[in-house]
Write an enzyme that holds these catalytic residues in place. Structure first.
Site, PDB file in Angstrom:
ATOM      1  N   GLU A   1      28.484  43.957  38.660  1.00 23.71           N
ATOM      2  CA  GLU A   1      29.522  44.726  39.355  1.00 23.71           C
ATOM      3  C   GLU A   1      30.133  45.686  38.351  1.00 23.71           C
ATOM      4  O   GLU A   1      30.653  45.250  37.313  1.00 23.71           O
ATOM      5  CB  GLU A   1      30.598  43.819  39.947  1.00 23.71           C
ATOM      6  CG  GLU A   1      30.098  43.027  41.141  1.00 23.71           C
ATOM      7  CD  GLU A   1      31.171  42.216  41.837  1.00 23.71           C
ATOM      8  OE1 GLU A   1      32.353  42.629  41.814  1.00 23.71           O
ATOM      9  OE2 GLU A   1      30.820  41.170  42.414  1.00 23.71           O
TER      10      GLU A   1
ATOM     11  N   GLU B   1      31.879  35.245  40.135  1.00 22.49           N
ATOM     12  CA  GLU B   1      33.246  35.190  39.599  1.00 22.49           C
ATOM     13  C   GLU B   1      33.811  33.777  39.724  1.00 22.49           C
ATOM     14  O   GLU B   1      34.878  33.552  40.320  1.00 22.49           O
ATOM     15  CB  GLU B   1      34.156  36.244  40.268  1.00 22.49           C
ATOM     16  CG  GLU B   1      33.668  37.656  39.974  1.00 22.49           C
ATOM     17  CD  GLU B   1      34.635  38.781  40.313  1.00 22.49           C
ATOM     18  OE1 GLU B   1      35.664  38.521  40.975  1.00 22.49           O
ATOM     19  OE2 GLU B   1      34.366  39.916  39.896  1.00 22.49           O
TER      20      GLU B   1
HETATM   21  O1  AHR Z   1      33.265  44.421  44.646  1.00 24.25           O
HETATM   22  C1  AHR Z   1      34.448  43.911  45.182  1.00 24.25           C
HETATM   23  C2  AHR Z   1      34.820  42.552  44.629  1.00 24.25           C
HETATM   24  O2  AHR Z   1      35.130  42.662  43.280  1.00 24.25           O
HETATM   25  C3  AHR Z   1      33.758  41.489  44.661  1.00 24.25           C
HETATM   26  O3  AHR Z   1      33.666  40.847  45.875  1.00 24.25           O
HETATM   27  C4  AHR Z   1      34.201  40.550  43.593  1.00 24.25           C
HETATM   28  O4  AHR Z   1      33.125  39.864  42.988  1.00 24.25           O
HETATM   29  C5  AHR Z   1      34.958  41.427  42.623  1.00 24.25           C
HETATM   30  O5  AHR Z   1      36.180  40.909  42.287  1.00 24.25           O
END
Ligand code: AHR
Length: 492
Positions: A297, A173
């Site tokens: 994710e 991110e």
């Molecule tokens: O999964 C939780 C968080 O969500 C992670 O650390 C981040 O990459 C995302 O914003």
């Protein structure tokens, strides 16, 4: 009666087993307490890993595990987590609850976990607050077989042979917690980092994954693919299903009304459009190279359970989550020509988890059961699948009642997975096989009220059961219960 056609004559390709990947971050009780309790713990463990959790996860055939973050990755300095444990630096997890951690779970422990689970490792490097040298050294530490400063250090720490870690993330991110960068700036950094991410063996080439877009930020994908695409193998993308769509009041895991149920499913279906569009943008931006999409994710992000640390992201998991998992996995299967890996967030005790723990107790969530029922899709050939759906829902949140995908494994067995999203009505189905025959069929179903979930006192409220499917004249008929996920295996 709704018809489902499985066309064995058409396929988008092989379903990469890494679509069934997972993600474990140093966040709340995912690593510490959930997976790793240390060798001196009273909780039965092997190398400090909880036996109950590892045994449960092994049944999912997890192909790949992403670690150490998430946002945590861009604060993590891997050299703090190697060598004798007593000498390891205590650090503060500034992203998640401000808790201190003793670094007793580091690279060697992560690799031991992957070995115990039988999966590949996917390590996210620190670009946000690390250095090019640091990431380059980490790869040398893991993958260099001969004599070198990092290989020697690894040996001094007890690991003779290189691990040959294949999957490496170039930050996480980068547009947010990974450095708040612009895509143009990140693309340059990505090129620089990728240059020093060396292959240490011709048979073990590493797979470089750039930090990708959030949701529908197609501009990020376009710029990174255009400007850094030649240095990487894939771009990531993150998308979470937030029931209300409001980040400071996301909605509870087990208390929601009909409208919120259908809103959740509608927002999870957006994944289809995202995968399609990011794939198209990548192909246009970098036509001379096939870049993969890594959805590293995804899953539901709900309000934390009452009384728990808000920074720990601990949420329950109900039949609604099972439907979300089924829909997303169907989407990834059907886009297997684009999606080369996906990692649900997160494995234990965080967000849409497979297992939850409390002290020495553990339970498997409805989402766990979906992953277990879908595992036969791994490395199988995707088959075109059409489900004749009707619209169901509440107010403006209408969605198709059926969502399906199918594949054929190397033994010729077809696995059809289908969700009946309708929370009230069963759905009779008639499955037509095109260019395939059926000699026998077995099936299982996971169903319940959308709010149903497992607790430590009743850990088997939601679990798969045998499912009756009739086979006659090559056609299959069955009735899917309301709010259900079925896995139907058809022998040729
Ligand atoms: O999964 C939780 C968080 O969500 C992670 O650390 C981040 O990459 C995302 O914003």
């Amino acid at each position: 009666m709704s018809t489902i056609i499985v066309n064995a004559g058409r396929s988008a390709g092989t379903i990469n087993r890494n679509i069934y990947g997972h993600f474990a971050e140093h966040l709340g009780r995912c690593i510490y307490g959930g997976i790793y309790v240390g060798e001196d713990s009273d909780i039965p463990n092997e190398n400090g890993m909880r036996r109950d959790v590892v045994d449960a996860l092994r049944k999912l055939h997890i192909p790949v595990l992403r670690w150490p973050g998430g946002c945590f990755a861009d604060t993590y300095h891997w050299q703090d987590g190697i060598g004798p444990k007593a000498g390891r630096k205590t650090i503060v997890n500034t992203n998640w609850g401000g808790v201190t951690e003793d670094n007793s779970f580091g690279t060697h422990e992560f690799m031991a976990l992957c070995r115990q689970l039988g999966c590949d490792a996917y390590i996210s490097g620190n670009v946000g607050s690390g250095t090019v040298q640091e990431l380059s050294d980490w790869i040398e530490y893991c993958n260099m077989g001969g004599i070198s400063p990092m290989a020697n250090l690894r040996r001094a720490n007890g690991q003779e042979e290189p691990w040959f870690v294949r999957f490496w993330g170039i930050g996480n991110e980068a547009w947010g917690c990974g450095g708040n960068m612009r895509p143009e700036f990140y693309a340059d950094l990505c090129r620089q980092y990728a240059t020093y991410m060396r292959d240490y063996h011709p048979d073990h080439r590493i797979f470089r994954i750039a930090s990708g877009a959030s949701n529908d930020d197609y501009r990020w994908t376009k710029i990174v693919a255009e400007q850094a695409g030649h240095t990487i193998d894939a771009l990531s993308m993150h998308y979470y299903t937030v029931p209300t769509g409001i980040w400071n009041k996301k909605g509870a895991a087990t208390v929601f009304d009909r409208e919120e149920y259908y809103k959740t499913i509608k927002s999870t279906l957006f994944m289809d459009e995202l995968v399609e569009n990011h794939g198209r943008v990548m192909r246009r931006a970098k036509p001379d190279k096939k870049l993969g999409l890594v959805v590293d994710e995804w899953g539901t992000w709900l309000d934390v359970e009452e009384g728990t640390n808000p920074g720990f992201l601990y949420q329950q998991n109900a039949m609604r989550d099972a439907i979300v998992a089924a829909v997303n996995l169907n989407i990834f299967n059907n886009h297997c020509d684009t999606v080369v890996m996906a990692n649900i967030a997160q494995t234990v005790n965080v967000l849409q988890a497979m297992v939850l723990t409390e002290g020495d107790r553990m339970l498997c969530t409805p989402t766990y059961h979906v992953f277990e029922m879908y595992k036969g899709h791994q490395d199988a050939q995707q088959l075109e699948c059409y489900a004749q759906a009707t619209l169901v829902g509440e107010g403006e949140n209408t969605v198709p009642n059926l969502h399906a995908s199918a594949s054929r494994n190397e033994n010729g067995e077809i696995l059809l997975t289908v969700a009946n999203i309708d929370m009230d009505k069963p759905c009779p189905i008639d499955v037509i096989l095109a260019e395939a025959s059926a000699s026998s069929v077995t099936a299982r179903v996971l169903c319940g009220d959308p709010h149903d979930h497992n607790t430590f006192d009743a850990p088997e409220t939601v679990k798969p059961a045998a499912f009756d499917v009739q086979l006659k004249d090559g056609r299959l008929t069955a009735t899917l219960p309301a709010c259900s996920v079925a896995a139907i295996t058809i022998k040729p």
